[in-house]
Design an enzyme around this catalytic site. Structure first.
Site, PDB file in Angstrom:
ATOM      1  NE  ARG A   1       9.326  -3.585   3.706  1.00  0.00           N
ATOM      2  CZ  ARG A   1      10.342  -2.974   3.130  1.00  0.00           C
ATOM      3  NH1 ARG A   1      11.530  -3.536   3.124  1.00  0.00           N
ATOM      4  NH2 ARG A   1      10.174  -1.793   2.565  1.00  0.00           N
TER       5      ARG A   1
ATOM      6  CD  GLU B   1       7.287  -8.749 -17.533  1.00  0.00           C
ATOM      7  OE1 GLU B   1       7.814  -7.719 -18.001  1.00  0.00           O
ATOM      8  OE2 GLU B   1       6.554  -8.734 -16.548  1.00  0.00           O
TER       9      GLU B   1
ATOM     10  CG  LEU C   1      -2.076   1.032   1.100  1.00  0.00           C
ATOM     11  CD1 LEU C   1      -3.226   0.487   0.271  1.00  0.00           C
ATOM     12  CD2 LEU C   1      -2.579   1.463   2.477  1.00  0.00           C
ATOM     13  N   GLY C   2       1.520   1.494  -1.158  1.00  0.00           N
ATOM     14  CA  GLY C   2       2.316   2.714  -1.336  1.00  0.00           C
ATOM     15  C   GLY C   2       1.545   3.673  -2.212  1.00  0.00           C
ATOM     16  NE  ARG C   3       5.613   6.331  -5.318  1.00  0.00           N
ATOM     17  CZ  ARG C   3       6.899   6.306  -4.976  1.00  0.00           C
ATOM     18  NH1 ARG C   3       7.446   7.373  -4.406  1.00  0.00           N
ATOM     19  NH2 ARG C   3       7.654   5.261  -5.216  1.00  0.00           N
ATOM     20  CB  ILE C   4       0.783   1.885  -7.290  1.00  0.00           C
ATOM     21  CG1 ILE C   4       1.665   2.689  -8.268  1.00  0.00           C
ATOM     22  CG2 ILE C   4      -0.177   0.973  -8.054  1.00  0.00           C
ATOM     23  CD1 ILE C   4       2.678   1.856  -9.036  1.00  0.00           C
TER      24      ILE C   4
ATOM     25  CG  HIS D   1       5.557  -4.866 -17.571  1.00  0.00           C
ATOM     26  ND1 HIS D   1       6.677  -5.365 -16.968  1.00  0.00           N
ATOM     27  CD2 HIS D   1       5.268  -3.721 -16.918  1.00  0.00           C
ATOM     28  CE1 HIS D   1       7.051  -4.556 -15.977  1.00  0.00           C
ATOM     29  NE2 HIS D   1       6.209  -3.541 -15.945  1.00  0.00           N
TER      30      HIS D   1
ATOM     31  NE  ARG E   1       9.682  -4.509 -11.753  1.00  0.00           N
ATOM     32  CZ  ARG E   1       9.144  -3.403 -12.265  1.00  0.00           C
ATOM     33  NH1 ARG E   1       7.915  -3.405 -12.729  1.00  0.00           N
ATOM     34  NH2 ARG E   1       9.858  -2.295 -12.345  1.00  0.00           N
TER      35      ARG E   1
HETATM   36  P1  NDP Z   1       5.920   2.692  -3.247  1.00  0.00           P
HETATM   37  O1  NDP Z   1       7.324   2.629  -2.804  1.00  0.00           O
HETATM   38  O2  NDP Z   1       5.159   3.973  -3.086  1.00  0.00           O
HETATM   39  O3  NDP Z   1       5.055   1.542  -2.545  1.00  0.00           O
HETATM   40  C1  NDP Z   1       5.536   0.259  -2.340  1.00  0.00           C
HETATM   41  C2  NDP Z   1       4.832  -0.329  -1.105  1.00  0.00           C
HETATM   42  O4  NDP Z   1       5.205  -1.692  -0.976  1.00  0.00           O
HETATM   43  C3  NDP Z   1       5.177   0.383   0.184  1.00  0.00           C
HETATM   44  O5  NDP Z   1       4.008   0.760   0.836  1.00  0.00           O
HETATM   45  C4  NDP Z   1       5.951  -0.653   1.001  1.00  0.00           C
HETATM   46  O6  NDP Z   1       5.618  -0.541   2.382  1.00  0.00           O
HETATM   47  C5  NDP Z   1       5.454  -1.970   0.401  1.00  0.00           C
HETATM   48  N1  NDP Z   1       6.444  -3.044   0.512  1.00  0.00           N
HETATM   49  C6  NDP Z   1       7.777  -2.985   0.271  1.00  0.00           C
HETATM   50  N2  NDP Z   1       8.352  -4.147   0.521  1.00  0.00           N
HETATM   51  C7  NDP Z   1       7.375  -4.979   0.959  1.00  0.00           C
HETATM   52  C8  NDP Z   1       7.359  -6.328   1.408  1.00  0.00           C
HETATM   53  N3  NDP Z   1       8.475  -7.060   1.467  1.00  0.00           N
HETATM   54  N4  NDP Z   1       6.176  -6.854   1.765  1.00  0.00           N
HETATM   55  C9  NDP Z   1       5.041  -6.120   1.738  1.00  0.00           C
HETATM   56  N5  NDP Z   1       4.999  -4.830   1.319  1.00  0.00           N
HETATM   57  C10 NDP Z   1       6.162  -4.271   0.945  1.00  0.00           C
HETATM   58  O7  NDP Z   1       5.951   2.268  -4.795  1.00  0.00           O
HETATM   59  P2  NDP Z   1       4.841   2.528  -5.915  1.00  0.00           P
HETATM   60  O8  NDP Z   1       3.497   2.338  -5.336  1.00  0.00           O
HETATM   61  O9  NDP Z   1       5.139   3.794  -6.619  1.00  0.00           O
HETATM   62  O10 NDP Z   1       5.194   1.308  -6.923  1.00  0.00           O
HETATM   63  C11 NDP Z   1       5.092  -0.022  -6.475  1.00  0.00           C
HETATM   64  C12 NDP Z   1       5.615  -1.006  -7.502  1.00  0.00           C
HETATM   65  O11 NDP Z   1       4.705  -1.147  -8.591  1.00  0.00           O
HETATM   66  C13 NDP Z   1       6.929  -0.633  -8.203  1.00  0.00           C
HETATM   67  O12 NDP Z   1       8.053  -0.911  -7.395  1.00  0.00           O
HETATM   68  C14 NDP Z   1       6.882  -1.482  -9.453  1.00  0.00           C
HETATM   69  O13 NDP Z   1       7.538  -2.715  -9.261  1.00  0.00           O
HETATM   70  C15 NDP Z   1       5.388  -1.721  -9.689  1.00  0.00           C
HETATM   71  N6  NDP Z   1       4.964  -1.080 -10.935  1.00  0.00           N
HETATM   72  C16 NDP Z   1       4.479  -1.836 -11.979  1.00  0.00           C
HETATM   73  C17 NDP Z   1       4.080  -1.247 -13.157  1.00  0.00           C
HETATM   74  C18 NDP Z   1       3.520  -2.041 -14.290  1.00  0.00           C
HETATM   75  O14 NDP Z   1       3.621  -1.605 -15.423  1.00  0.00           O
HETATM   76  N7  NDP Z   1       2.895  -3.171 -14.058  1.00  0.00           N
HETATM   77  C19 NDP Z   1       4.195   0.197 -13.371  1.00  0.00           C
HETATM   78  C20 NDP Z   1       4.665   0.908 -12.194  1.00  0.00           C
HETATM   79  C21 NDP Z   1       5.045   0.276 -11.043  1.00  0.00           C
HETATM   80  P3  NDP Z   1       6.664  -1.012   3.535  1.00  0.00           P
HETATM   81  O15 NDP Z   1       7.959  -0.314   3.227  1.00  0.00           O
HETATM   82  O16 NDP Z   1       6.030  -0.605   4.827  1.00  0.00           O
HETATM   83  O17 NDP Z   1       6.773  -2.499   3.416  1.00  0.00           O
END
Ligand code: NDP
Length: 313
Positions: free
Chosen positions: A174, A260, A151-154, A278, A231
């Site tokens: 986490r 891919e 639950l980050g930006r996306i 993708h 991913r």
């Molecule tokens: P952010 O960094 O804003 O969000 C990532 C979230 O994932 C954070 O809230 C983080 O919280 C959580 N996270 C990190 N590690 C873990 C873990 N081990 N277990 C559970 N949660 C975890 O990134 P965005 O939202 O901007 O982007 C997320 C991902 O989306 C990118 O890294 C990319 O891989 C993918 N993406 C795919 C695209 C596509 O074309 N399909 C396009 C764009 C992005 P915390 O640190 O508390 O764990």
């Protein structure tokens, strides 16, 4: 240092980015260089322009003694050894935020099309199969339970959209996020067992490899759907195929794959999946904004200005 910094193009980049790079920098495209040619220009390379999953390893970085910055086209930078870069004071930039809406839109697109079997139904209507009788019934989305992993930006943008579908939203990171009221579930397996749709939007890389394994899929259960816009590496694809074949989960909507552009034949044979290449960030507006940001990070660096979007330390 020359007026035009030497930039290594390490991935196949969109034309708009490649064009802007060539206009401002002395560009070297790795795909057109022999090993000897690469070795010859390596000492002059000050920047690398790359894509999220393209391998920029510790060993690769070590080949460029004058390297100052790595600009990644994409928000995910799991291909880049950011730790190795940091150790040498090399900056890494990515393209966050500009793609968030499109990726969230696409996650909902995959969720809705998988639950309502839109792609299967399209084939059914086109082929004339409809004449033999109506399409099978599908799964209701509005009011259902959503689990978001990452639950980050996306992830937050997905949750916002899901709210409009009256979905009950829970998530796993986490650590809990302070700026949301959604229910935090510390254990991923528990989250999987409590939702109808498990949507993946966490980063790739070593920390999340195969987080979604047979046990998590078993917990999601025969009525549960998996949606992956994160991913391919975050899912054990072999376990997923088995779960889909055996009806251990109801279906999957997948934008990303382990290897891919290869999509496993076993996946392509299934009717309970929606498979896309993708393309979650793949709109004209967003890919242009990503290219501009990837370029402008390099431009800022070489003008002595602060980077627009360095990756977090
Ligand atoms: P952010 O960094 O804003 O969000 C990532 C979230 O994932 C954070 O809230 C983080 O919280 C959580 N996270 C990190 N590690 C873990 C873990 N081990 N277990 C559970 N949660 C975890 O990134 P965005 O939202 O901007 O982007 C997320 C991902 O989306 C990118 O890294 C990319 O891989 C993918 N993406 C795919 C695209 C596509 O074309 N399909 C396009 C764009 C992005 P915390 O640190 O508390 O764990």
């Amino acid at each position: 240092t020359s007026a035009r910094p030497d930039v290594l193009i390490a991935a196949s980049l969109p034309p708009h980015l490649s064009q802007r790079l060539h206009e401002h920098f002395n560009c070297h495209d790795i795909n057109t260089l022999s090993e000897a040619q690469l070795a010859a220009i390596a000492p002059s390379i000050r920047a690398i322009s790359s894509k999220g999953e393209t391998k920029v390893t510790r060993d690769f970085i070590a080949r460029f003694p004058a390297l100052e910055v790595i600009s990644v086209f994409g928000v995910g930078y799991d291909g880049v050894d950011a730790v190795a870069a940091r150790e040498r004071g090399i900056e890494v930039t990515n393209t966050p935020d500009v793609l968030t809406d499109d990726v969230a839109d696409f996650a909902m697109t995959l969720l809705l099309s998988t639950a309502r079997q839109v792609v299967h139904a399209d084939r059914f209507a086109r082929s004339g199969e409809w004449k033999k009788g109506p399409h099978a019934l599908t799964t209701k989305v509005t009011g259902s339970r959503l689990g978001i992993v990452g639950l980050g930006r996306i992830g937050k943008a997905i949750a916002k959209r899901a709210e409009a579908f009256d979905m009950t939203i829970a998530y796993h990171n986490r650590s809990p996020q302070s700026d949301v009221s959604y229910r935090y579930v510390a254990d991923l397996k528990t989250l999987a067992s409590e939702v109808d749709f498990l949507v993946l939007s966490m980063p790739g890389g070593a920390g999340t490899r195969a987080l979604i394994n047979a046990e998590i899929l078993e917990a999601l259960g025969p009525k549960g759907f998996l949606i992956n816009v994160a991913r391919g590496s975050v899912v054990d694809e072999t376990a997923l195929i088995k779960a889909l074949q055996e009806g251990k989960i109801a279906g999957a909507g997948l934008d990303v794959f382990e290897n891919e552009p290869n999509v496993p034949e076993a996946l392509a044979k299934l009717d309970n999946v929606t498979l896309t290449p993708h393309m979650a960030s793949g709109t004209v507006i967003t890919r242009t904004a990503m290219a501009d940001l990837a370029f402008e990070n390099l431009q800022a660096h070489f003008s002595g200005k602060p980077l627009l979007t360095p990756v977090p330390r």
